[in-house]
Design an enzyme around this catalytic site. Structure first.
Site, PDB file in Angstrom:
ATOM      1  N   LYS A 165      -8.398  -4.824   6.236  1.00 57.66           N
ATOM      2  CA  LYS A 165      -7.323  -4.698   5.272  1.00 57.66           C
ATOM      3  C   LYS A 165      -7.761  -5.308   3.943  1.00 57.66           C
ATOM      4  O   LYS A 165      -8.721  -6.059   3.888  1.00 57.66           O
ATOM      5  CB  LYS A 165      -6.061  -5.429   5.766  1.00 57.66           C
ATOM      6  N   GLY A 204      -5.972  -2.825  -1.099  1.00 58.12           N
ATOM      7  CA  GLY A 204      -5.043  -3.019  -2.217  1.00 58.12           C
ATOM      8  C   GLY A 204      -5.088  -4.432  -2.781  1.00 58.12           C
ATOM      9  O   GLY A 204      -4.330  -4.744  -3.706  1.00 58.12           O
ATOM     10  N   ASP A 249       2.846  -3.062   8.305  1.00 56.61           N
ATOM     11  CA  ASP A 249       1.851  -2.932   7.234  1.00 56.61           C
ATOM     12  C   ASP A 249       0.857  -1.826   7.581  1.00 56.61           C
ATOM     13  O   ASP A 249       0.710  -1.451   8.750  1.00 56.61           O
ATOM     14  CB  ASP A 249       1.110  -4.266   7.042  1.00 56.61           C
ATOM     15  N   GLY A 266       0.820  -1.214   0.000  1.00 55.36           N
ATOM     16  CA  GLY A 266       0.000   0.000   0.000  1.00 55.36           C
ATOM     17  C   GLY A 266       0.847   1.254   0.000  1.00 55.36           C
ATOM     18  O   GLY A 266       2.083   1.202   0.072  1.00 55.36           O
ATOM     19  N   SER A 267       0.176   2.402  -0.070  1.00 52.55           N
ATOM     20  CA  SER A 267       0.904   3.661  -0.198  1.00 52.55           C
ATOM     21  C   SER A 267       1.668   4.010   1.081  1.00 52.55           C
ATOM     22  O   SER A 267       2.743   4.624   1.013  1.00 52.55           O
ATOM     23  CB  SER A 267      -0.068   4.786  -0.577  1.00 52.55           C
ATOM     24  N   ALA A 298      -3.305  -0.237   6.955  1.00 52.07           N
ATOM     25  CA  ALA A 298      -4.656  -0.783   7.122  1.00 52.07           C
ATOM     26  C   ALA A 298      -5.654   0.195   6.515  1.00 52.07           C
ATOM     27  O   ALA A 298      -5.340   1.373   6.305  1.00 52.07           O
ATOM     28  CB  ALA A 298      -4.976  -1.002   8.598  1.00 52.07           C
ATOM     29  N   GLU A 350      -0.976 -10.884   3.226  1.00 50.06           N
ATOM     30  CA  GLU A 350      -0.822 -10.056   4.434  1.00 50.06           C
ATOM     31  C   GLU A 350      -1.240 -10.844   5.671  1.00 50.06           C
ATOM     32  O   GLU A 350      -0.583 -10.783   6.712  1.00 50.06           O
ATOM     33  CB  GLU A 350      -1.675  -8.797   4.293  1.00 50.06           C
TER      34      GLU A 350
END
Ligand code: 5RP
Length: 218
Positions: A95, A98, A82, A30-31, A84, A104
């Site tokens: 989550k 993406g 990670d 993710g970003s 969320a 994950e």
């Protein structure tokens, strides 16, 4: 960079102290995590490599010069970092925005400490405003969708999207998730479901929330 992005970057930076002297880390997707990977690139001498939660993350890690390791060869991971889509006060998460929820969840399960990095907009009292992603075996998509309607949700097929595991995603709207663990167990039991993006049975251990100038730690 907009304010959300600045906050994501700050949350990512705050996670660096959790990976000091950790030889192998888990890296999400993710970003927010992309900022984390950029920070890792600067400190890559400190560890052996990373277990990756998606093809996209693997590509970024390799570009940053960070070896991507096979979970089967690594065993237990000390720290998994990670983002969320939603976080509740119990550190339970939604989550999969993406689409990387299955890998994950595997990494979260195989990790001793799950450090979740988010900007303040992800914090909620009750999970479910963000549509709950469910990865399904393609032939089971309509069946699982009907089962989700019975549970009170409105499933929407994420068209033109195939996961890294060659499956499909249903995004389930309008769920008021009052009992996250119970709902995770119920959805896990629906035939054809690969993974539900509810991380309640294995929540995060630490949540780093970036709000303005502050990092709030749950
Ligand atoms: C990907 C995820 C991400 O962690 C989630 O979607 C948050 O993404 P971002 O950091 O871009 O807001 O679960 O499957």
């Amino acid at each position: 960079m907009n304010q959300d992005d600045i906050n994501k970057k700050k949350a990512a930076q705050a996670a660096l102290k959790y990976i000091k002297d950790v030889p192998v880390i888990g890296v999400g997707t993710g970003s927010t995590v992309n900022h984390f990977i950029n920070f890792l690139a600067d400190s890559r001498g400190d560890f052996e490599g990373a277990v990756s939660s998606s093809e996209g993350t693997s590509e970024r890690l390799r570009k940053a010069g960070i070896p991507v390791l096979d979970l089967n060869a690594v065993g237990t991971i000390e720290v998994y970092v990670d983002g969320a889509d939603e976080v509740n006060p119990g550190k339970q998460l939604i989550k999969g925005g993406g689409g990387a929820l299955t890998r994950e969840k595997i990494i979260a399960a195989a990790s001793r400490q799950f450090v979740c990095i988010v900007d303040g907009s992800k914090c909620v009292d009750v999970l479910g405003a963000f549509p709950l992603p469910i990865e399904v075996i393609p032939m089971a998509r309509s069946y699982v969708a009907r089962e989700m309607v019975k549970l009170g949700g409105q499933p929407v097929w994420r068209e033109n999207f195939i996961t890294d595991n060659h499956n499909q995603i249903l995004d389930v709207h309008n769920l008021d998730i009052m009992e996250p663990v119970k709902l995770e167990q119920i959805i896990n039991n629906i035939t054809g479901v690969v993974t539900v993006g509810l991380f309640a049975m294995r929540p995060a251990d630490v949540v780093l929330i970036s709000r303005g100038d502050k990092i709030v730690t749950l």
